[in-house]
Write a protein that holds these residues in place. Structure first.
Motif, mmCIF file in Angstrom:
data_model
loop_
_atom_site.group_PDB
_atom_site.id
_atom_site.type_symbol
_atom_site.label_atom_id
_atom_site.label_comp_id
_atom_site.label_asym_id
_atom_site.label_seq_id
_atom_site.Cartn_x
_atom_site.Cartn_y
_atom_site.Cartn_z
ATOM 1 N N GLY A 102 0.856 -1.330 0.017
ATOM 2 C CA GLY A 102 -0.001 -0.024 -0.017
ATOM 3 C C GLY A 102 0.879 1.422 0.050
ATOM 4 O O GLY A 102 1.999 1.071 0.161
ATOM 5 N N ALA A 103 -0.117 2.674 0.137
ATOM 6 C CA ALA A 103 0.673 3.716 0.079
ATOM 7 C C ALA A 103 0.891 4.021 1.201
ATOM 8 O O ALA A 103 -0.049 4.282 2.157
ATOM 9 C CB ALA A 103 -0.020 4.778 -0.738
ATOM 10 N N ARG A 104 2.251 4.448 1.797
ATOM 11 C CA ARG A 104 2.330 4.685 3.073
ATOM 12 C C ARG A 104 3.613 5.885 3.063
ATOM 13 O O ARG A 104 4.206 6.145 2.281
ATOM 14 C CB ARG A 104 2.865 3.712 4.060
ATOM 15 C CG ARG A 104 4.146 3.009 3.555
ATOM 16 C CD ARG A 104 4.685 2.316 4.731
ATOM 17 N NE ARG A 104 4.912 2.895 5.820
ATOM 18 C CZ ARG A 104 6.292 3.309 5.759
ATOM 19 N NH1 ARG A 104 7.176 3.242 4.945
ATOM 20 N NH2 ARG A 104 6.715 3.732 7.156
ATOM 21 N N GLY A 105 3.553 6.668 4.308
ATOM 22 C CA GLY A 105 5.050 7.396 4.579
ATOM 23 C C GLY A 105 4.700 8.996 4.366
ATOM 24 O O GLY A 105 5.539 9.822 4.771
ATOM 25 N N GLY A 106 3.399 9.482 3.866
ATOM 26 C CA GLY A 106 3.112 10.795 3.573
ATOM 27 C C GLY A 106 2.089 11.223 4.404
ATOM 28 O O GLY A 106 1.745 10.634 5.416
ATOM 29 N N GLY A 107 1.384 12.330 4.054
ATOM 30 C CA GLY A 107 0.559 13.025 4.927
ATOM 31 C C GLY A 107 -0.141 13.954 4.018
ATOM 32 O O GLY A 107 0.146 13.982 3.032
ATOM 33 N N SER A 108 -1.251 14.754 4.636
ATOM 34 C CA SER A 108 -1.883 15.806 3.966
ATOM 35 C C SER A 108 -1.043 16.614 3.269
ATOM 36 O O SER A 108 -1.486 17.489 2.348
ATOM 37 C CB SER A 108 -2.811 16.400 4.983
ATOM 38 O OG SER A 108 -2.054 17.179 5.878
ATOM 39 N N ASP A 109 0.220 16.779 3.804
ATOM 40 C CA ASP A 109 1.177 17.765 3.030
ATOM 41 C C ASP A 109 2.015 17.212 1.931
ATOM 42 O O ASP A 109 2.868 17.799 1.337
ATOM 43 C CB ASP A 109 2.114 18.353 4.146
ATOM 44 C CG ASP A 109 3.073 17.374 4.917
ATOM 45 O OD1 ASP A 109 2.692 16.044 4.898
ATOM 46 O OD2 ASP A 109 4.057 17.816 5.206
ATOM 47 N N THR A 110 1.794 15.924 1.561
ATOM 48 C CA THR A 110 2.390 15.139 0.627
ATOM 49 C C THR A 110 1.481 15.152 -0.647
ATOM 50 O O THR A 110 0.899 14.598 -1.109
ATOM 51 C CB THR A 110 2.732 13.749 1.015
ATOM 52 O OG1 THR A 110 3.216 13.754 2.570
ATOM 53 C CG2 THR A 110 3.804 12.990 0.006
ATOM 54 N N THR A 111 1.756 16.443 -1.405
ATOM 55 C CA THR A 111 1.055 16.677 -2.541
ATOM 56 C C THR A 111 1.691 16.725 -3.812
ATOM 57 O O THR A 111 1.225 17.031 -4.968
ATOM 58 C CB THR A 111 0.198 17.997 -2.391
ATOM 59 O OG1 THR A 111 1.308 19.148 -2.269
ATOM 60 C CG2 THR A 111 -0.708 17.999 -1.221
ATOM 61 N N THR A 112 2.969 16.535 -3.672
ATOM 62 C CA THR A 112 3.653 16.600 -4.871
ATOM 63 C C THR A 112 5.017 15.398 -4.868
ATOM 64 O O THR A 112 5.224 14.997 -3.992
ATOM 65 C CB THR A 112 4.786 17.780 -5.020
ATOM 66 O OG1 THR A 112 5.816 17.744 -3.977
ATOM 67 C CG2 THR A 112 3.829 19.184 -5.109
ATOM 68 N N ILE A 113 5.377 14.938 -5.993
ATOM 69 C CA ILE A 113 6.531 13.946 -6.132
ATOM 70 C C ILE A 113 7.674 14.324 -5.277
ATOM 71 O O ILE A 113 8.215 13.434 -4.573
ATOM 72 C CB ILE A 113 6.790 13.549 -7.370
ATOM 73 C CG1 ILE A 113 5.485 13.013 -8.014
ATOM 74 C CG2 ILE A 113 8.219 12.884 -7.725
ATOM 75 C CD1 ILE A 113 5.593 12.464 -9.627
ATOM 76 N N ASP A 114 8.132 15.718 -5.338
ATOM 77 C CA ASP A 114 9.169 16.220 -4.549
ATOM 78 C C ASP A 114 9.110 15.992 -3.192
ATOM 79 O O ASP A 114 9.949 15.513 -2.522
ATOM 80 C CB ASP A 114 9.465 17.453 -4.998
ATOM 81 C CG ASP A 114 10.075 17.892 -6.284
ATOM 82 O OD1 ASP A 114 10.438 16.985 -6.945
ATOM 83 O OD2 ASP A 114 9.903 19.028 -6.792
#
Length: 142
Positions: A102-114
């Protein structure tokens, strides 16, 4: 032609390495956790629209697994019994260990590939992921 459970698992594993993107729902953009599960379900013909992990848990709660899960189930995680994350069971071993993808490690601020790269937020496969926060496993193919 593969059965839907098999295709669901295959499609999950082929997305490893794609970025976690908040709100993402496709291999072109990237995925968040629920966007990944919804896309996988849709990829094998399941009629479902976008939902959060919590909403998906309500939809599939009646298919809750009591005992050993199978590959192709959906694992729901969170805190204090409140679902906030989901992944797909992609392998189960005889000793009870499970692998989830699954997709993990981000949050609501993870909106770009960078930002995803900076946070190392990707679709991946993990063995015995977050066991203390596993709330339930459901079998949509049950």
């Amino acid at each position: 032609m593969r059965d839907k459970r098999g295709a669901f698992i295959h499609n999950a594993l082929t997305q490893n390495g794609l970025p976690y993107i908040w709100g993402g729902q496709s291999p072109v953009v990237g995925f968040d956790c629920s966007g990944f599960v919804v896309w996988l379900l849709q990829s094998v013909g399941y009629v479902i629209t976008d939902h959060t992990a919590k909403q998906l848990s309500y939809i599939f709660e009646s298919t809750r697994v009591h005992g050993t899960p199978k590959a192709g189930c959906i694992a729901f995680y969170g805190f204090g019994g409140e679902v906030s994350h989901c992944m797909v069971v992609t392998r189960v071993w005889n000793n009870g260990a499970i692998a989830v993808t699954g997709a993990r490690g981000g949050g609501s601020d993870t909106t770009t590939i960078d930002v995803a790269e900076e946070k190392r937020a990707y679709v991946g496969t993990y063995v015995n992921y977050w066991p203390q926060n596993l709330i339930m496993i459901c079998d949509p193919w049950g």
